[in-house]
Structures are given as C-alpha cells and as structure tokens.
Scaffold this active site. Structure first.
Site, PDB file in Angstrom:
ATOM      1  N   TRP A  21      -3.614  -0.845   4.690  1.00 46.84           N
ATOM      2  CA  TRP A  21      -2.381  -1.614   4.439  1.00 46.84           C
ATOM      3  C   TRP A  21      -1.146  -0.800   4.836  1.00 46.84           C
ATOM      4  CZ3 TRP A  21       1.064  -1.330  -0.259  1.00 46.84           C
ATOM      5  CH2 TRP A  21       2.050  -2.320  -0.230  1.00 46.84           C
ATOM      6  N   TYR A  54      -3.270  -7.713   7.064  1.00 47.33           N
ATOM      7  CA  TYR A  54      -2.695  -6.403   7.381  1.00 47.33           C
ATOM      8  C   TYR A  54      -2.300  -6.361   8.867  1.00 47.33           C
ATOM      9  CZ  TYR A  54      -4.581  -4.774   2.864  1.00 47.33           C
ATOM     10  OH  TYR A  54      -4.883  -4.613   1.525  1.00 47.33           O
ATOM     11  N   SER A 154      -9.142 -10.237  -5.801  1.00 43.97           N
ATOM     12  CA  SER A 154      -8.110  -9.198  -5.854  1.00 43.97           C
ATOM     13  C   SER A 154      -6.907  -9.732  -6.601  1.00 43.97           C
ATOM     14  CB  SER A 154      -7.716  -8.756  -4.440  1.00 43.97           C
ATOM     15  OG  SER A 154      -6.707  -7.781  -4.514  1.00 43.97           O
ATOM     16  N   SER A 210      -3.434   1.532  -4.322  1.00 44.31           N
ATOM     17  CA  SER A 210      -2.180   2.280  -4.558  1.00 44.31           C
ATOM     18  C   SER A 210      -2.293   3.350  -5.639  1.00 44.31           C
ATOM     19  CB  SER A 210      -1.023   1.323  -4.877  1.00 44.31           C
ATOM     20  OG  SER A 210      -0.547   0.712  -3.710  1.00 44.31           O
ATOM     21  N   PRO A 211      -3.223   4.310  -5.455  1.00 47.95           N
ATOM     22  CA  PRO A 211      -3.353   5.381  -6.446  1.00 47.95           C
ATOM     23  C   PRO A 211      -2.091   6.230  -6.574  1.00 47.95           C
ATOM     24  CG  PRO A 211      -4.613   5.894  -4.458  1.00 47.95           C
ATOM     25  CD  PRO A 211      -4.190   4.458  -4.342  1.00 47.95           C
ATOM     26  N   ALA A 213       0.986   4.932  -6.146  1.00 47.67           N
ATOM     27  CA  ALA A 213       2.107   3.986  -6.255  1.00 47.67           C
ATOM     28  C   ALA A 213       2.948   4.056  -4.973  1.00 47.67           C
ATOM     29  CB  ALA A 213       2.941   4.269  -7.505  1.00 47.67           C
ATOM     30  N   GLN A 292      -2.262  14.398   5.045  1.00 47.02           N
ATOM     31  CA  GLN A 292      -2.272  13.650   3.776  1.00 47.02           C
ATOM     32  C   GLN A 292      -3.701  13.338   3.351  1.00 47.02           C
ATOM     33  OE1 GLN A 292       0.008  10.056   4.233  1.00 47.02           O
ATOM     34  NE2 GLN A 292       1.983  11.077   4.060  1.00 47.02           N
ATOM     35  N   ASN A 296      -5.593  14.504   0.030  1.00 49.21           N
ATOM     36  CA  ASN A 296      -6.039  13.515  -0.956  1.00 49.21           C
ATOM     37  C   ASN A 296      -7.540  13.629  -1.245  1.00 49.21           C
ATOM     38  OD1 ASN A 296      -3.396  12.821  -0.841  1.00 49.21           O
ATOM     39  ND2 ASN A 296      -3.675  10.877   0.201  1.00 49.21           N
TER      40      ASN A 296
HETATM   41  P1  NDP Z   1      -1.106   4.877  -2.039  1.00 53.23           P
HETATM   42  O1  NDP Z   1      -0.406   4.432  -3.261  1.00 53.23           O
HETATM   43  O2  NDP Z   1      -1.947   6.093  -2.136  1.00 53.23           O
HETATM   44  O3  NDP Z   1      -0.001   5.049  -0.903  1.00 53.23           O
HETATM   45  C1  NDP Z   1      -0.358   5.591   0.347  1.00 53.23           C
HETATM   46  C2  NDP Z   1       0.886   6.047   1.085  1.00 53.23           C
HETATM   47  O4  NDP Z   1       1.512   7.124   0.380  1.00 53.23           O
HETATM   48  C3  NDP Z   1       0.532   6.604   2.453  1.00 53.23           C
HETATM   49  O5  NDP Z   1       0.419   5.603   3.420  1.00 53.23           O
HETATM   50  C4  NDP Z   1       1.660   7.587   2.692  1.00 53.23           C
HETATM   51  O6  NDP Z   1       2.809   6.841   3.101  1.00 53.23           O
HETATM   52  C5  NDP Z   1       1.887   8.163   1.297  1.00 53.23           C
HETATM   53  N1  NDP Z   1       1.020   9.323   1.029  1.00 53.23           N
HETATM   54  C6  NDP Z   1      -0.351   9.348   0.993  1.00 53.23           C
HETATM   55  N2  NDP Z   1      -0.796  10.573   0.696  1.00 53.23           N
HETATM   56  C7  NDP Z   1       0.281  11.336   0.511  1.00 53.23           C
HETATM   57  C8  NDP Z   1       0.454  12.704   0.175  1.00 53.23           C
HETATM   58  N3  NDP Z   1      -0.596  13.499  -0.036  1.00 53.23           N
HETATM   59  N4  NDP Z   1       1.725  13.186   0.054  1.00 53.23           N
HETATM   60  C9  NDP Z   1       2.784  12.396   0.269  1.00 53.23           C
HETATM   61  N5  NDP Z   1       2.703  11.075   0.605  1.00 53.23           N
HETATM   62  C10 NDP Z   1       1.446  10.559   0.721  1.00 53.23           C
HETATM   63  O7  NDP Z   1      -2.089   3.737  -1.496  1.00 53.23           O
HETATM   64  P2  NDP Z   1      -1.767   2.346  -0.730  1.00 53.23           P
HETATM   65  O8  NDP Z   1      -0.628   1.644  -1.362  1.00 53.23           O
HETATM   66  O9  NDP Z   1      -1.694   2.630   0.725  1.00 53.23           O
HETATM   67  O10 NDP Z   1      -3.081   1.550  -1.061  1.00 53.23           O
HETATM   68  C11 NDP Z   1      -4.342   2.029  -0.559  1.00 53.23           C
HETATM   69  C12 NDP Z   1      -5.133   0.879   0.005  1.00 53.23           C
HETATM   70  O11 NDP Z   1      -5.374  -0.090  -1.005  1.00 53.23           O
HETATM   71  C13 NDP Z   1      -4.467   0.088   1.142  1.00 53.23           C
HETATM   72  O12 NDP Z   1      -4.568   0.706   2.373  1.00 53.23           O
HETATM   73  C14 NDP Z   1      -5.248  -1.208   1.074  1.00 53.23           C
HETATM   74  O13 NDP Z   1      -6.489  -1.051   1.729  1.00 53.23           O
HETATM   75  C15 NDP Z   1      -5.468  -1.379  -0.424  1.00 53.23           C
HETATM   76  N6  NDP Z   1      -4.454  -2.282  -0.997  1.00 53.23           N
HETATM   77  C16 NDP Z   1      -4.871  -3.483  -1.503  1.00 53.23           C
HETATM   78  C17 NDP Z   1      -3.988  -4.385  -2.030  1.00 53.23           C
HETATM   79  C18 NDP Z   1      -4.487  -5.679  -2.563  1.00 53.23           C
HETATM   80  O14 NDP Z   1      -3.678  -6.560  -2.864  1.00 53.23           O
HETATM   81  N7  NDP Z   1      -5.775  -5.859  -2.690  1.00 53.23           N
HETATM   82  C19 NDP Z   1      -2.534  -4.114  -2.083  1.00 53.23           C
HETATM   83  C20 NDP Z   1      -2.179  -2.802  -1.552  1.00 53.23           C
HETATM   84  C21 NDP Z   1      -3.114  -1.931  -1.050  1.00 53.23           C
HETATM   85  P3  NDP Z   1       4.032   7.488   3.965  1.00 53.23           P
HETATM   86  O15 NDP Z   1       3.509   8.674   4.707  1.00 53.23           O
HETATM   87  O16 NDP Z   1       4.461   6.366   4.845  1.00 53.23           O
HETATM   88  O17 NDP Z   1       5.085   7.814   2.965  1.00 53.23           O
END
Ligand code: NDP
Length: 321
Positions: A21, A54, A154, A210-211, A213, A292, A296
């Site tokens: 996403w 997506y 979901s 979104s672990p 957020a 990242q 993680n």
């Molecule tokens: P996170 O809350 O973990 O956010 C990920 C984002 O945080 C990255 O894309 C990056 O963004 C930033 N990040 C990740 N690791 C680090 C780090 N170590 N240090 C600093 N910044 C970091 O998870 P998502 O919100 O991406 O959710 C994960 C997955 O869950 C999605 O890909 C999707 O598959 C699923 N999902 C499902 C939903 C649903 O409705 N069912 C809704 C949302 C997500 P950046 O570098 O741009 O700052």
C-alpha cells in the site's frame, strides 16, 4: 522467523509479511520492489499482501512481474488481494461487494498478477448495500472455482464477521478465516477487545496493518515531516493529525527513549510489540527502502524481551485508545 497458522486454518504465514500500500507503483518502482521482495523472501517472509485498489492495479502488476522475474515457485509464497473500492468508474464498479463486481474484480487481479489463483482474498471493507448471503456465496464460489484458497475480511466489525461466518456455516460454505485490521500502539481496541470472542468462537486469524502507524511510531516525525516521507504526500495529509496530536507526540517521545534503552530502534520495538500478541498471525510491514525493511525484520531479535517490556509500553500509551 516463526510461521503461524491463520487462526484455526491450516495455512501458515510468516509472523512478519510485506505489503504494498502506498509503496509499489507510487514511491517504489519495479526494480526497487524486486529488491524488497527478494530481501523479504531471503529473510523468511512468505506472505505478500496486495489489493486491487493499490496504485489502481499497478501494485498487483508490479508484484506479479517481480515474482515472475525472480522465478519464485508458486508453492513458496502466499499472496493476497482485496476487493471493495474498485478501479473503474461506473455502476457496480465501485464501493461494493456485489457478485458482479467481485467476479470481475477477481479476474482482473489474476490477470495483473499473472497467476491462476491467490492464496487469500479479502473483502476490503463491509458493504451495507449488498446482502451478506450474496457476498458469502460469491466468496465461496471463488474458492470452489480455484481462484482463491481462503477468504477473509478487512475492517469489518465483530458482528459483521460473525454474521458472514454464520451464513457460511448454515449453508455449508467456505467460511471467512481471517480478518485484516489496523493494529498498532495508537489503535488497539478492535483487536484486543471487540474481536476478543472471535478468536475462540470461530478460530479467526489476523494479518494486521500499519504496525508503525504509517511511520509515526518510528519517531521520525518528532522534528517535522521529512521530504519524501509518507506524511509529506498530499493525498495522505489526513494521516498528519496523528503526528500533530500532543498526547501522541509525548507518547512517541517516551517510546523512543524506551527503545534506546533496549538497544533497538523504535520501529523494531513497535513491530515486535504487534507480533508479540499471539492472536496476530502476521504483522504486515511496509517499506520504501531496503534499509527500512532490514531494520524492521531485525525486530525479530527483540521478541524474547517483549514480555518484560510490555508493561512499560502500556504505561507510555495509557489513555490512547
Ligand atoms: P507501517 O505503518 O509500518 O508504515 C510503513 C511506512 O512507514 C513505510 O512505507 C515507510 O514510509 C515508513 N517506514 C517503514 N519502516 C520505517 C523505518 N524503519 N523507519 C522510518 N520509517 C519507516 O505500515 P503500512 O501502513 O505501510 O501498512 C503495511 C501494509 O498493510 C500495507 O502495505 C498493506 O499491505 C496493508 N494495509 C492494509 C490496509 C487494509 O485496509 N486492509 C490498510 C493499510 C495497509 P516512508 O518511507 O514513505 O515514510
């Protein structure tokens, strides 16, 4: 890496997984997606999460192309997609779980992924306008036709999940086995309270999203919004309210301090916290760079310490729903 059953289903998924996403098709192009997916598989991740919506189908296309390029045998990985919002304009094409949309959407996704079936298909949101029987029968049909192996929901309420499960039970249909909710230190009530009975009563599994957020729990937004980060994206400005909430800022500051004491990063601590909840089958990670993702995945090394750290984390986030 641990492999956990999806609730009481037989399918096993890695405790950490990779989703696409906002990233694949937007911040992450195909070659970067390839690096991320290869790194994920090399580190034991076997579950890759996607959705029709997506990047309007582009994310599925990229994932399908990468899997083909990397020549992954189909039995090595678990892949999902999700349906509800649709990617075309028009009646029966948006915001629905009706039979016509779902059948066509599945065919479109399989074509983009270049696969004969997905392992898990989710109803991405509930649809109050379609009778639950219509949706449940259609999801069952997708499985009997071999286009999906398991189905789930979901962001459905506990009552909605239970109703779908009961319809399937009454008609001897394939039941929903998994829910995909948001779960992180700012957002816990649904997983910890609302769904509590479902784990035992129907054996529900969880793949959580979104672990971090959206990155806020990494602490990187404490000094403003870095250029190119998720919160800098205009279309996602709604996420900024969490980063600007005084109570949450204070909590993240203390959380960063606690992480420092452990010798791990705040992102690692936030992810390990999610994965330490035994009802969570898989924590879906998001990443825009290999650095990242590597960081993680490193959260796994923190797992043995989590039972000692949980009380301190609870105190820091006390009062945040
Ligand atoms: P996170 O809350 O973990 O956010 C990920 C984002 O945080 C990255 O894309 C990056 O963004 C930033 N990040 C990740 N690791 C680090 C780090 N170590 N240090 C600093 N910044 C970091 O998870 P998502 O919100 O991406 O959710 C994960 C997955 O869950 C999605 O890909 C999707 O598959 C699923 N999902 C499902 C939903 C649903 O409705 N069912 C809704 C949302 C997500 P950046 O570098 O741009 O700052």
């Amino acid at each position: 890496m641990e492999y956990r059953r999806l609730g009481k289903a037989g399918l096993k998924v890695s405790q950490l997984s990779l989703g696409s996403w906002v990233t694949f098709g937007k911040q992450v192009d195909r070659s970067k997606a390839r690096e991320l997916m290869a790194m994920a598989l090399d580190n034991g991740i076997n579950f890759f999460d996607n959705a029709e919506v997506y990047a309007a189908g582009e994310s599925e296309k990229i994932m399908g192309e990468v899997i083909k390029e990397l020549k992954w045998p189909r039995e090595k990985f678990v892949i999902s997609t999700k349906f509800f919002w649709g990617i075309q304009e028009g009646v029966n094409l948006r915001n629905t779980l009706n039979r016509k949309y779902l059948v066509q959407a599945m065919d479109g996704s399989l074509k983009r992924l270049n696969m004969d079936f997905v392992d898990i298909v989710y109803c991405h949101r509930p649809d109050p306008e379609t009778p639950i029987e219509e949706t449940v029968f259609t999801m069952h049909d997708m499985i009997t036709q071999g286009k999906a192996l398991y189905w789930g929901t979901s962001e459905w309420s506990a009552a909605e999940i239970m109703e779908a499960w009961q319809v399937a039970d009454r008609h001897h249909l394939h039941k929903p086995i998994v829910e995909q909710p948001q779960y992180n230190l700012f957002h816990r009530a649904r997983v910890e309270k609302e769904y509590a009975r479902l784990y035992k009563d129907i054996g529900l599994g969880l793949t959580t999203w979104s672990p971090l957020a959206s990155g806020i729990l990494s602490g990187k937004y404490l000094k403003g919004i870095p250029e190119g980060s998720r919160l800098s994206m205009g279309s996602l400005s709604w996420l900024r309210e969490h980063a600007e909430d005084e109570r949450k800022i204070e909590a993240v500051q203390s959380f960063v301090g606690l992480a420092r004491e452990t010798g791990f990063t705040p992102s690692q601590l936030a992810i390990a916290w999610c994965s330490s909840n035994p009802v969570v089958s898989s924590v879906i990670l998001g990443a825009t760079s290999e650095a990242q993702l590597k960081e993680n995945i490193g959260s796994l090394e923190l797992m043995p310490q989590m039972s000692d750290l949980k009380r301190q984390i609870d105190t820091i986030f006390d009062g945040i729903p």
